[in-house]
Scaffold this active site. Structure first.
Site, PDB file in Angstrom:
ATOM      1  N   SER A   8      20.041  48.708  69.702  1.00 51.37           N
ATOM      2  CA  SER A   8      21.240  49.356  70.263  1.00 51.37           C
ATOM      3  C   SER A   8      21.201  50.830  69.891  1.00 51.37           C
ATOM      4  O   SER A   8      21.244  51.180  68.707  1.00 51.37           O
ATOM      5  CB  SER A   8      22.495  48.707  69.681  1.00 51.37           C
ATOM      6  OG  SER A   8      23.597  49.587  69.863  1.00 51.37           O
ATOM      7  N   HIS A  33      19.444  48.417  74.413  1.00 54.57           N
ATOM      8  CA  HIS A  33      20.836  47.994  74.580  1.00 54.57           C
ATOM      9  C   HIS A  33      21.733  49.235  74.517  1.00 54.57           C
ATOM     10  O   HIS A  33      21.697  49.992  73.548  1.00 54.57           O
ATOM     11  CB  HIS A  33      21.164  47.016  73.448  1.00 54.57           C
ATOM     12  CG  HIS A  33      22.505  46.387  73.482  1.00 54.57           C
ATOM     13  ND1 HIS A  33      22.768  45.206  74.152  1.00 54.57           N
ATOM     14  CD2 HIS A  33      23.676  46.750  72.910  1.00 54.57           C
ATOM     15  CE1 HIS A  33      24.035  44.876  73.975  1.00 54.57           C
ATOM     16  NE2 HIS A  33      24.614  45.798  73.228  1.00 54.57           N
ATOM     17  N   ASP A  35      25.542  50.591  74.570  1.00 60.20           N
ATOM     18  CA  ASP A  35      26.926  50.168  74.349  1.00 60.20           C
ATOM     19  C   ASP A  35      27.900  51.173  74.945  1.00 60.20           C
ATOM     20  O   ASP A  35      27.981  52.312  74.498  1.00 60.20           O
ATOM     21  CB  ASP A  35      27.191  50.048  72.844  1.00 60.20           C
ATOM     22  CG  ASP A  35      26.568  48.794  72.266  1.00 60.20           C
ATOM     23  OD1 ASP A  35      26.828  47.707  72.802  1.00 60.20           O
ATOM     24  OD2 ASP A  35      25.825  48.909  71.276  1.00 60.20           O
ATOM     25  N   MET A  37      31.800  52.124  75.682  1.00 62.73           N
ATOM     26  CA  MET A  37      33.163  51.831  75.209  1.00 62.73           C
ATOM     27  C   MET A  37      34.132  52.844  75.801  1.00 62.73           C
ATOM     28  O   MET A  37      33.790  54.027  75.916  1.00 62.73           O
ATOM     29  CB  MET A  37      33.220  51.936  73.688  1.00 62.73           C
ATOM     30  CG  MET A  37      32.193  51.077  72.973  1.00 62.73           C
ATOM     31  SD  MET A  37      32.313  51.294  71.190  1.00 62.73           S
ATOM     32  CE  MET A  37      30.916  50.289  70.656  1.00 62.73           C
ATOM     33  N   HIS A  66      25.907  47.221  78.060  1.00 64.64           N
ATOM     34  CA  HIS A  66      26.983  46.357  77.560  1.00 64.64           C
ATOM     35  C   HIS A  66      28.296  47.082  77.794  1.00 64.64           C
ATOM     36  O   HIS A  66      28.613  48.051  77.110  1.00 64.64           O
ATOM     37  CB  HIS A  66      26.721  46.089  76.065  1.00 64.64           C
ATOM     38  CG  HIS A  66      27.745  45.228  75.412  1.00 64.64           C
ATOM     39  ND1 HIS A  66      27.773  45.006  74.047  1.00 64.64           N
ATOM     40  CD2 HIS A  66      28.785  44.499  75.920  1.00 64.64           C
ATOM     41  CE1 HIS A  66      28.790  44.207  73.752  1.00 64.64           C
ATOM     42  NE2 HIS A  66      29.416  43.886  74.870  1.00 64.64           N
ATOM     43  N   MET A  68      31.902  47.508  77.442  1.00 63.18           N
ATOM     44  CA  MET A  68      33.125  47.161  76.705  1.00 63.18           C
ATOM     45  C   MET A  68      34.218  48.069  77.246  1.00 63.18           C
ATOM     46  O   MET A  68      34.733  48.972  76.575  1.00 63.18           O
ATOM     47  CB  MET A  68      32.896  47.374  75.199  1.00 63.18           C
ATOM     48  CG  MET A  68      31.948  46.343  74.603  1.00 63.18           C
ATOM     49  SD  MET A  68      31.325  46.814  72.984  1.00 63.18           S
ATOM     50  CE  MET A  68      29.938  47.818  73.483  1.00 63.18           C
ATOM     51  N   MET A 137      29.188  37.691  70.823  1.00 62.44           N
ATOM     52  CA  MET A 137      29.505  38.758  69.867  1.00 62.44           C
ATOM     53  C   MET A 137      29.647  38.137  68.473  1.00 62.44           C
ATOM     54  O   MET A 137      30.435  37.196  68.288  1.00 62.44           O
ATOM     55  CB  MET A 137      30.812  39.461  70.247  1.00 62.44           C
ATOM     56  CG  MET A 137      30.767  40.326  71.499  1.00 62.44           C
ATOM     57  SD  MET A 137      29.520  41.639  71.486  1.00 62.44           S
ATOM     58  CE  MET A 137      29.940  42.568  70.004  1.00 62.44           C
ATOM     59  N   GLY A 142      33.327  47.061  69.301  1.00 60.37           N
ATOM     60  CA  GLY A 142      33.974  48.366  69.165  1.00 60.37           C
ATOM     61  C   GLY A 142      33.283  49.317  68.208  1.00 60.37           C
ATOM     62  O   GLY A 142      33.388  50.520  68.366  1.00 60.37           O
ATOM     63  N   PHE A 143      32.556  48.764  67.255  1.00 56.53           N
ATOM     64  CA  PHE A 143      31.942  49.636  66.253  1.00 56.53           C
ATOM     65  C   PHE A 143      30.590  49.071  65.819  1.00 56.53           C
ATOM     66  O   PHE A 143      30.420  47.855  65.781  1.00 56.53           O
ATOM     67  CB  PHE A 143      32.841  49.752  65.007  1.00 56.53           C
ATOM     68  CG  PHE A 143      34.202  50.309  65.324  1.00 56.53           C
ATOM     69  CD1 PHE A 143      34.417  51.684  65.354  1.00 56.53           C
ATOM     70  CD2 PHE A 143      35.244  49.458  65.641  1.00 56.53           C
ATOM     71  CE1 PHE A 143      35.665  52.188  65.682  1.00 56.53           C
ATOM     72  CE2 PHE A 143      36.499  49.958  65.979  1.00 56.53           C
ATOM     73  CZ  PHE A 143      36.705  51.333  65.993  1.00 56.53           C
ATOM     74  N   GLY A 144      29.702  49.986  65.499  1.00 56.51           N
ATOM     75  CA  GLY A 144      28.462  49.561  64.866  1.00 56.51           C
ATOM     76  C   GLY A 144      28.716  49.325  63.393  1.00 56.51           C
ATOM     77  O   GLY A 144      29.808  49.590  62.865  1.00 56.51           O
ATOM     78  N   ASP A 175      25.052  39.841  69.039  1.00 57.69           N
ATOM     79  CA  ASP A 175      25.294  41.290  68.923  1.00 57.69           C
ATOM     80  C   ASP A 175      26.330  41.558  67.835  1.00 57.69           C
ATOM     81  O   ASP A 175      27.475  41.116  67.947  1.00 57.69           O
ATOM     82  CB  ASP A 175      25.805  41.805  70.284  1.00 57.69           C
ATOM     83  CG  ASP A 175      25.971  43.313  70.328  1.00 57.69           C
ATOM     84  OD1 ASP A 175      25.649  43.993  69.353  1.00 57.69           O
ATOM     85  OD2 ASP A 175      26.439  43.800  71.383  1.00 57.69           O
ATOM     86  N   GLY A 176      25.901  42.297  66.807  1.00 58.35           N
ATOM     87  CA  GLY A 176      26.828  42.739  65.769  1.00 58.35           C
ATOM     88  C   GLY A 176      26.453  42.219  64.393  1.00 58.35           C
ATOM     89  O   GLY A 176      26.376  41.005  64.187  1.00 58.35           O
ATOM     90  N   GLY A 177      26.155  43.165  63.496  1.00 56.19           N
ATOM     91  CA  GLY A 177      25.845  42.778  62.119  1.00 56.19           C
ATOM     92  C   GLY A 177      24.528  42.043  61.965  1.00 56.19           C
ATOM     93  O   GLY A 177      24.346  41.277  61.014  1.00 56.19           O
ATOM     94  N   GLY A 197      21.538  47.489  65.858  1.00 57.63           N
ATOM     95  CA  GLY A 197      21.710  48.941  65.812  1.00 57.63           C
ATOM     96  C   GLY A 197      21.354  49.480  64.443  1.00 57.63           C
ATOM     97  O   GLY A 197      20.272  50.020  64.217  1.00 57.63           O
ATOM     98  N   SER A 198      22.279  49.288  63.489  1.00 56.92           N
ATOM     99  CA  SER A 198      22.074  49.849  62.137  1.00 56.92           C
ATOM    100  C   SER A 198      20.802  49.357  61.480  1.00 56.92           C
ATOM    101  O   SER A 198      20.156  50.107  60.754  1.00 56.92           O
ATOM    102  CB  SER A 198      23.223  49.458  61.216  1.00 56.92           C
ATOM    103  OG  SER A 198      24.416  49.436  61.876  1.00 56.92           O
TER     104      SER A 198
HETATM  105  C1  DX5 Z   1      29.463  46.501  68.839  1.00 55.87           C
HETATM  106  C2  DX5 Z   1      28.301  46.751  69.784  1.00 55.87           C
HETATM  107  C3  DX5 Z   1      26.993  46.515  69.143  1.00 55.87           C
HETATM  108  C4  DX5 Z   1      26.698  47.408  67.995  1.00 55.87           C
HETATM  109  C5  DX5 Z   1      25.800  46.695  67.041  1.00 55.87           C
HETATM  110  O1  DX5 Z   1      30.649  46.715  69.474  1.00 55.87           O
HETATM  111  O2  DX5 Z   1      28.367  45.917  70.919  1.00 55.87           O
HETATM  112  O3  DX5 Z   1      25.917  46.512  70.067  1.00 55.87           O
HETATM  113  O4  DX5 Z   1      26.137  48.621  68.363  1.00 55.87           O
HETATM  114  O5  DX5 Z   1      25.652  47.491  65.936  1.00 55.87           O
HETATM  115  P1  DX5 Z   1      25.159  46.939  64.533  1.00 55.87           P
HETATM  116  O6  DX5 Z   1      23.800  46.364  64.737  1.00 55.87           O
HETATM  117  O7  DX5 Z   1      25.151  48.167  63.675  1.00 55.87           O
HETATM  118  O8  DX5 Z   1      26.157  45.914  64.085  1.00 55.87           O
HETATM  119 ZN    ZN Z   2      26.519  45.727  72.283  1.00 56.55          ZN
END
Ligand code: DX5
Ligand code: ZN
Length: 219
Positions: A8, A33, A35, A37, A66, A68, A137, A142-144, A175-177, A197-198
């Site tokens: 991401s 990917h 994102d 928003m 994606h 959102m 999800m 909403g946030f990485g 997706d997420g964490g 992402g991170s």
């Molecule tokens: C969250 C996004 C994710 C996000 C994942 O709202 O849809 O794609 O970027 O980020 P990480 O991998 O840092 O949780």
């Molecule tokens: Zn995403």
């Protein structure tokens, strides 16, 4: 189950976006990917179609988008023309999801449905035959850089069972964490595509090392 990594770019260094996208390609990514928003569907703003347009000439990787956002139908064409290859649209808040999926198909793009942590797997039953991907999800969108919600793992297994029954070949994405440890749990539960992402762009390791760790589960 073989796992694919979908980096991401939300966590990438935007000043070096072209290089970062090259790095993940070289490290074996099969998709990017993106994102999107809108500050309404989720309490954060990110990027729009111009980012997709500027990425398009610098990578041959498919760009999965994606959305959102509150009214995805309004933006599908713009993203498609900018170079998106597929869309992930949310079940939540969309009273005409079938129409949205058909609009994506009419643009000749891949279609996936995303569900939030509080949304049960059962809502997918009727739309599953029409999509190529399901995105579960594993954080609230909403946030990485949020913590993985372990309570979503049971749902990943239930979605896997539903896919095997109704739409074999449909991708199951999380997706997420996602880091190398939660990646293993998700793959064991039935996921085959991991958005990260991170844990790709934001660690003290190089991007190739981070990707390899995600792929092998730390081994
Ligand atoms: C969250 C996004 C994710 C996000 C994942 O709202 O849809 O794609 O970027 O980020 P990480 O991998 O840092 O949780
Ligand atoms: Zn995403």
């Amino acid at each position: 189950m073989t796992r694919r990594i979908a980096p991401s770019i939300l966590a990438a260094d935007f000043g070096r976006l072209r290089e970062q996208v090259r790095e993940v390609l070289d490290a074996g990514a099969t998709v990017i990917h993106v994102d999107v928003m809108d500050g309404h569907f989720v309490p954060n703003l990110s990027m729009g179609a111009p980012i997709v347009a500027s990425l398009r000439p610098v990578t041959r990787l498919p760009l999965e988008t994606h959305l959102m956002i509150s009214n995805p139908d309004l933006f599908l064409q713009e993203f498609a023309e900018s170079g998106s290859d597929s869309f992930l649209v949310h079940w939540e808040g969309n009273f005409n999801l079938h129409r949205t999926v058909q609009a994506i198909r009419a643009l000749g793009k891949g279609a996936g449905v995303a569900i939030n942590p509080a949304t049960p797997a059962a809502v997918l039953e009727e739309i599953l035959p029409d999509v190529d991907q399901v995105l579960v999800m594993t954080v609230d969108p909403g946030f990485g850089h949020q913590h993985f919600l372990h309570s979503t793992l049971g749902k990943v297994s239930r979605v896997r069972q539903m896919i095997d029954r109704l739409k074999p070949g449909c991708d199951l994405e999380v997706d997420g964490g996602i880091d190398w440890e939660t990646a293993r749990l998700c793959v064991e539960a039935g996921a085959n595509v991991l958005v990260a992402g991170s844990s790709v762009f934001g660690t003290n390791k190089s991007v190739p090392e981070a990707m390899s760790r995600l792929r092998t589960g730390g081994k």
